[in-house]
Design a protein around this motif. Structure first.
Motif, mmCIF file in Angstrom:
data_model
loop_
_atom_site.group_PDB
_atom_site.id
_atom_site.type_symbol
_atom_site.label_atom_id
_atom_site.label_comp_id
_atom_site.label_asym_id
_atom_site.label_seq_id
_atom_site.Cartn_x
_atom_site.Cartn_y
_atom_site.Cartn_z
ATOM 1 N N LEU A 62 -4.658 -10.816 -3.212
ATOM 2 C CA LEU A 62 -3.878 -9.658 -2.752
ATOM 3 C C LEU A 62 -2.548 -10.097 -2.154
ATOM 4 C CD1 LEU A 62 -6.705 -7.498 -1.162
ATOM 5 C CD2 LEU A 62 -5.387 -6.978 -3.226
ATOM 6 N N GLY A 112 1.658 -9.353 -3.282
ATOM 7 C CA GLY A 112 2.521 -8.571 -2.405
ATOM 8 C C GLY A 112 1.817 -7.485 -1.631
ATOM 9 N N ILE A 113 0.500 -7.561 -1.528
ATOM 10 C CA ILE A 113 -0.274 -6.571 -0.787
ATOM 11 C C ILE A 113 -0.783 -7.233 0.484
ATOM 12 C CG2 ILE A 113 -2.308 -5.082 -0.838
ATOM 13 C CD1 ILE A 113 -2.028 -5.126 -3.922
ATOM 14 N N ASP A 114 -0.485 -6.643 1.634
ATOM 15 C CA ASP A 114 -0.935 -7.189 2.912
ATOM 16 C C ASP A 114 -2.192 -6.449 3.356
ATOM 17 O OD1 ASP A 114 -1.274 -8.304 5.373
ATOM 18 O OD2 ASP A 114 0.626 -7.603 6.209
ATOM 19 N N PRO A 115 -3.372 -7.060 3.215
ATOM 20 C CA PRO A 115 -4.622 -6.384 3.564
ATOM 21 C C PRO A 115 -4.699 -5.949 5.027
ATOM 22 C CG PRO A 115 -5.076 -8.342 2.271
ATOM 23 C CD PRO A 115 -3.622 -8.369 2.620
ATOM 24 N N MET A 154 -2.519 -4.466 6.709
ATOM 25 C CA MET A 154 -1.845 -3.171 6.878
ATOM 26 C C MET A 154 -2.712 -2.002 6.429
ATOM 27 S SD MET A 154 1.976 -4.119 5.486
ATOM 28 C CE MET A 154 2.397 -2.420 5.253
ATOM 29 N N TRP A 170 -4.582 0.030 2.904
ATOM 30 C CA TRP A 170 -4.092 0.515 1.617
ATOM 31 C C TRP A 170 -2.997 1.565 1.781
ATOM 32 C CZ3 TRP A 170 -3.993 -1.153 -3.097
ATOM 33 C CH2 TRP A 170 -3.645 -0.290 -4.123
ATOM 34 N N ASN A 228 0.353 0.112 2.749
ATOM 35 C CA ASN A 228 0.974 -0.606 1.632
ATOM 36 C C ASN A 228 1.583 0.364 0.628
ATOM 37 O OD1 ASN A 228 0.703 -3.627 1.708
ATOM 38 N ND2 ASN A 228 -1.406 -3.069 2.164
ATOM 39 N N LYS A 234 4.727 1.733 2.065
ATOM 40 C CA LYS A 234 5.778 0.711 1.995
ATOM 41 C C LYS A 234 6.360 0.645 0.583
ATOM 42 C CE LYS A 234 5.956 -4.204 1.846
ATOM 43 N NZ LYS A 234 5.150 -5.386 1.894
ATOM 44 N N TRP A 235 5.491 0.692 -0.437
ATOM 45 C CA TRP A 235 5.974 0.651 -1.825
ATOM 46 C C TRP A 235 6.810 1.880 -2.143
ATOM 47 C CZ3 TRP A 235 0.347 -0.396 -3.493
ATOM 48 C CH2 TRP A 235 0.030 -1.725 -3.225
#
Length: 84
Positions: free
Chosen positions: A50, A54-57, A59, A61, A64, A67-68
């Motif tokens: 992850l 580029g996914i920060d667990p 934070m 789902w 994230n 943010k996207w």
């Protein structure tokens, strides 16, 4: 689930969803086998996968996705297979 010793089952279901999301192969071992033998190793591998995408667990789902959307990024799906 942790009270009845079925943590590996929950972890393997999550891993299956993660593989489906990123089109990752279930090789060389099955999800349930990996989580049954070494749950900590399997979770560590999933966390690194992850983070590399580029996914920060930490934070969550929803954060994230927010943010996207704010940055104009689509879901970061890379080529097939796990990467270091």
């Amino acid at each position: 689930m942790g009270q009845v010793g079925c943590q590996w089952l929950y972890g393997s279901l999550y891993r299956m969803k993660l593989r489906g999301l990123f089109s990752l192969p279930e090789a060389p071992y099955s999800d349930s086998f990996l989580h049954g033998c070494c749950c900590a190793c399997a979770l560590s591998q999933e966390y690194r996968e992850l983070m590399n995408r580029g996914i920060d667990p930490s934070m969550g789902w929803e954060a994230n996705v927010e943010k996207w959307n704010r940055d104009g990024v689509t879901l970061p799906i890379a080529a097939d297979g796990m990467h270091r």
